[in-house]
Design a protein around this motif. Structure first.
Motif, PDB file in Angstrom:
ATOM      1  N   THR A   1      -8.866   8.982 -14.790  1.00 62.13           N
ATOM      2  CA  THR A   1      -8.814   9.066 -13.332  1.00 62.13           C
ATOM      3  C   THR A   1      -9.570   7.899 -12.711  1.00 62.13           C
ATOM      4  O   THR A   1      -9.112   7.303 -11.728  1.00 62.13           O
ATOM      5  CB  THR A   1      -9.406  10.406 -12.844  1.00 62.13           C
ATOM      6  N   GLU A   2     -10.708   7.566 -13.272  1.00 62.08           N
ATOM      7  CA  GLU A   2     -11.479   6.426 -12.758  1.00 62.08           C
ATOM      8  C   GLU A   2     -10.688   5.138 -12.913  1.00 62.08           C
ATOM      9  O   GLU A   2     -10.730   4.263 -12.044  1.00 62.08           O
ATOM     10  CB  GLU A   2     -12.814   6.315 -13.492  1.00 62.08           C
ATOM     11  N   TYR A   3      -9.963   4.997 -14.000  1.00 66.24           N
ATOM     12  CA  TYR A   3      -9.136   3.814 -14.206  1.00 66.24           C
ATOM     13  C   TYR A   3      -8.043   3.724 -13.146  1.00 66.24           C
ATOM     14  O   TYR A   3      -7.842   2.669 -12.538  1.00 66.24           O
ATOM     15  CB  TYR A   3      -8.521   3.835 -15.606  1.00 66.24           C
ATOM     16  N   VAL A   4      -7.346   4.822 -12.905  1.00 68.39           N
ATOM     17  CA  VAL A   4      -6.273   4.819 -11.906  1.00 68.39           C
ATOM     18  C   VAL A   4      -6.850   4.526 -10.521  1.00 68.39           C
ATOM     19  O   VAL A   4      -6.288   3.738  -9.757  1.00 68.39           O
ATOM     20  CB  VAL A   4      -5.500   6.157 -11.919  1.00 68.39           C
ATOM     21  N   LEU A   5      -7.992   5.122 -10.189  1.00 67.94           N
ATOM     22  CA  LEU A   5      -8.619   4.855  -8.894  1.00 67.94           C
ATOM     23  C   LEU A   5      -9.064   3.402  -8.774  1.00 67.94           C
ATOM     24  O   LEU A   5      -8.957   2.799  -7.706  1.00 67.94           O
ATOM     25  CB  LEU A   5      -9.806   5.791  -8.669  1.00 67.94           C
ATOM     26  N   ALA A   6      -9.559   2.820  -9.854  1.00 69.80           N
ATOM     27  CA  ALA A   6      -9.944   1.406  -9.824  1.00 69.80           C
ATOM     28  C   ALA A   6      -8.733   0.532  -9.494  1.00 69.80           C
ATOM     29  O   ALA A   6      -8.847  -0.430  -8.728  1.00 69.80           O
ATOM     30  CB  ALA A   6     -10.568   0.992 -11.156  1.00 69.80           C
ATOM     31  N   LEU A   7      -7.577   0.881 -10.062  1.00 66.79           N
ATOM     32  CA  LEU A   7      -6.348   0.143  -9.742  1.00 66.79           C
ATOM     33  C   LEU A   7      -5.967   0.297  -8.275  1.00 66.79           C
ATOM     34  O   LEU A   7      -5.579  -0.670  -7.608  1.00 66.79           O
ATOM     35  CB  LEU A   7      -5.193   0.626 -10.618  1.00 66.79           C
ATOM     36  N   VAL A   8      -6.092   1.507  -7.752  1.00 65.82           N
ATOM     37  CA  VAL A   8      -5.747   1.769  -6.354  1.00 65.82           C
ATOM     38  C   VAL A   8      -6.668   0.989  -5.423  1.00 65.82           C
ATOM     39  O   VAL A   8      -6.221   0.344  -4.470  1.00 65.82           O
ATOM     40  CB  VAL A   8      -5.813   3.286  -6.054  1.00 65.82           C
ATOM     41  N   TYR A   9      -7.977   1.035  -5.689  1.00 68.49           N
ATOM     42  CA  TYR A   9      -8.930   0.317  -4.843  1.00 68.49           C
ATOM     43  C   TYR A   9      -8.690  -1.190  -4.891  1.00 68.49           C
ATOM     44  O   TYR A   9      -8.750  -1.877  -3.867  1.00 68.49           O
ATOM     45  CB  TYR A   9     -10.373   0.622  -5.246  1.00 68.49           C
ATOM     46  N   LYS A  10      -8.409  -1.721  -6.072  1.00 71.01           N
ATOM     47  CA  LYS A  10      -8.151  -3.152  -6.199  1.00 71.01           C
ATOM     48  C   LYS A  10      -6.894  -3.544  -5.420  1.00 71.01           C
ATOM     49  O   LYS A  10      -6.878  -4.548  -4.709  1.00 71.01           O
ATOM     50  CB  LYS A  10      -7.997  -3.529  -7.676  1.00 71.01           C
ATOM     51  N   ASP A  11      -5.847  -2.731  -5.527  1.00 74.05           N
ATOM     52  CA  ASP A  11      -4.608  -2.998  -4.797  1.00 74.05           C
ATOM     53  C   ASP A  11      -4.837  -2.917  -3.287  1.00 74.05           C
ATOM     54  O   ASP A  11      -4.357  -3.757  -2.533  1.00 74.05           O
ATOM     55  CB  ASP A  11      -3.522  -2.006  -5.221  1.00 74.05           C
ATOM     56  N   ARG A  12      -5.597  -1.921  -2.846  1.00 76.80           N
ATOM     57  CA  ARG A  12      -5.893  -1.786  -1.418  1.00 76.80           C
ATOM     58  C   ARG A  12      -6.657  -3.004  -0.897  1.00 76.80           C
ATOM     59  O   ARG A  12      -6.331  -3.556   0.153  1.00 76.80           O
ATOM     60  CB  ARG A  12      -6.725  -0.527  -1.176  1.00 76.80           C
ATOM     61  N   ASP A  13      -7.659  -3.437  -1.649  1.00 79.98           N
ATOM     62  CA  ASP A  13      -8.450  -4.576  -1.213  1.00 79.98           C
ATOM     63  C   ASP A  13      -7.621  -5.858  -1.173  1.00 79.98           C
ATOM     64  O   ASP A  13      -7.759  -6.667  -0.252  1.00 79.98           O
ATOM     65  CB  ASP A  13      -9.669  -4.759  -2.121  1.00 79.98           C
ATOM     66  N   MET A  14      -6.749  -6.045  -2.158  1.00 80.08           N
ATOM     67  CA  MET A  14      -5.880  -7.225  -2.163  1.00 80.08           C
ATOM     68  C   MET A  14      -4.901  -7.174  -0.990  1.00 80.08           C
ATOM     69  O   MET A  14      -4.639  -8.193  -0.350  1.00 80.08           O
ATOM     70  CB  MET A  14      -5.116  -7.335  -3.488  1.00 80.08           C
ATOM     71  N   SER A  15      -4.368  -6.011  -0.683  1.00 75.43           N
ATOM     72  CA  SER A  15      -3.439  -5.870   0.439  1.00 75.43           C
ATOM     73  C   SER A  15      -4.134  -6.199   1.749  1.00 75.43           C
ATOM     74  O   SER A  15      -3.547  -6.821   2.633  1.00 75.43           O
ATOM     75  CB  SER A  15      -2.866  -4.459   0.491  1.00 75.43           C
ATOM     76  N   ARG A  16      -5.379  -5.771   1.879  1.00 74.19           N
ATOM     77  CA  ARG A  16      -6.125  -6.075   3.107  1.00 74.19           C
ATOM     78  C   ARG A  16      -6.317  -7.578   3.270  1.00 74.19           C
ATOM     79  O   ARG A  16      -6.290  -8.099   4.372  1.00 74.19           O
ATOM     80  CB  ARG A  16      -7.488  -5.395   3.076  1.00 74.19           C
ATOM     81  N   LYS A  17      -6.526  -8.269   2.152  1.00 77.04           N
ATOM     82  CA  LYS A  17      -6.756  -9.706   2.233  1.00 77.04           C
ATOM     83  C   LYS A  17      -5.461 -10.475   2.463  1.00 77.04           C
ATOM     84  O   LYS A  17      -5.455 -11.502   3.128  1.00 77.04           O
ATOM     85  CB  LYS A  17      -7.424 -10.204   0.952  1.00 77.04           C
ATOM     86  N   GLU A  18      -4.361  -9.984   1.889  1.00 80.89           N
ATOM     87  CA  GLU A  18      -3.093 -10.699   1.987  1.00 80.89           C
ATOM     88  C   GLU A  18      -2.312 -10.378   3.249  1.00 80.89           C
ATOM     89  O   GLU A  18      -1.586 -11.220   3.758  1.00 80.89           O
ATOM     90  CB  GLU A  18      -2.226 -10.380   0.764  1.00 80.89           C
ATOM     91  N   ASN A  19      -2.431  -9.177   3.757  1.00 80.87           N
ATOM     92  CA  ASN A  19      -1.617  -8.736   4.871  1.00 80.87           C
ATOM     93  C   ASN A  19      -2.390  -8.846   6.186  1.00 80.87           C
ATOM     94  O   ASN A  19      -2.641  -7.862   6.863  1.00 80.87           O
ATOM     95  CB  ASN A  19      -1.148  -7.299   4.642  1.00 80.87           C
ATOM     96  N   VAL A  20      -2.778 -10.070   6.519  1.00 79.52           N
ATOM     97  CA  VAL A  20      -3.535 -10.302   7.745  1.00 79.52           C
ATOM     98  C   VAL A  20      -2.845 -11.374   8.577  1.00 79.52           C
ATOM     99  O   VAL A  20      -2.060 -12.167   8.082  1.00 79.52           O
ATOM    100  CB  VAL A  20      -4.993 -10.745   7.451  1.00 79.52           C
TER     101      VAL A  20
END
Length: 100
Positions: free
Chosen positions: A49-68
């Motif tokens: 579960t921690e692994y899947v959440l780490a992937l989700v958080y990383k994807d969210r952070d990348m989306s915030r940086k790219e989608n501006v």
């Protein structure tokens, strides 16, 4: 003094209520479960579960940086609105990065 099992359980319920913890289930095929298990163990995650959440958080952070909004360097057909907001609805770069 050691906590009794009842007190430990009461504290766990309080913590879960405070954090608004609720179950989340996914239906995964055997090959999907195996892929998650393998990738988590390769990256030294004890809990999948921690692994899947780490992937989700990383994807969210990348989306915030790219989608501006990068106005005026963007290819958007619109100029910046009079209130300084992107007319496409993207957050301004400095605001998106300050949310981290």
């Amino acid at each position: 003094m050691a906590l009794s099992p009842a007190e430990r359980k009461r504290r766990q319920r309080e913590r879960e209520k405070h954090l608004d913890i609720r179950p989340f289930t996914m239906q995964l095929a055997a090959n999907e479960r195996a892929a998650i298990e393998e990738a988590a163990s390769l990256r030294d995650f004890e809990d999948q579960t921690e692994y899947v959440l780490a992937l989700v958080y990383k994807d969210r952070d990348m989306s915030r940086k790219e989608n501006v909004c990068t106005y005026p360097d963007c290819r958007c057909p619109f100029d910046m609105g009079p209130d300084g907001r992107c007319l496409v609805g993207k957050p301004r770069k400095q605001k998106a990065l300050s949310d981290e």
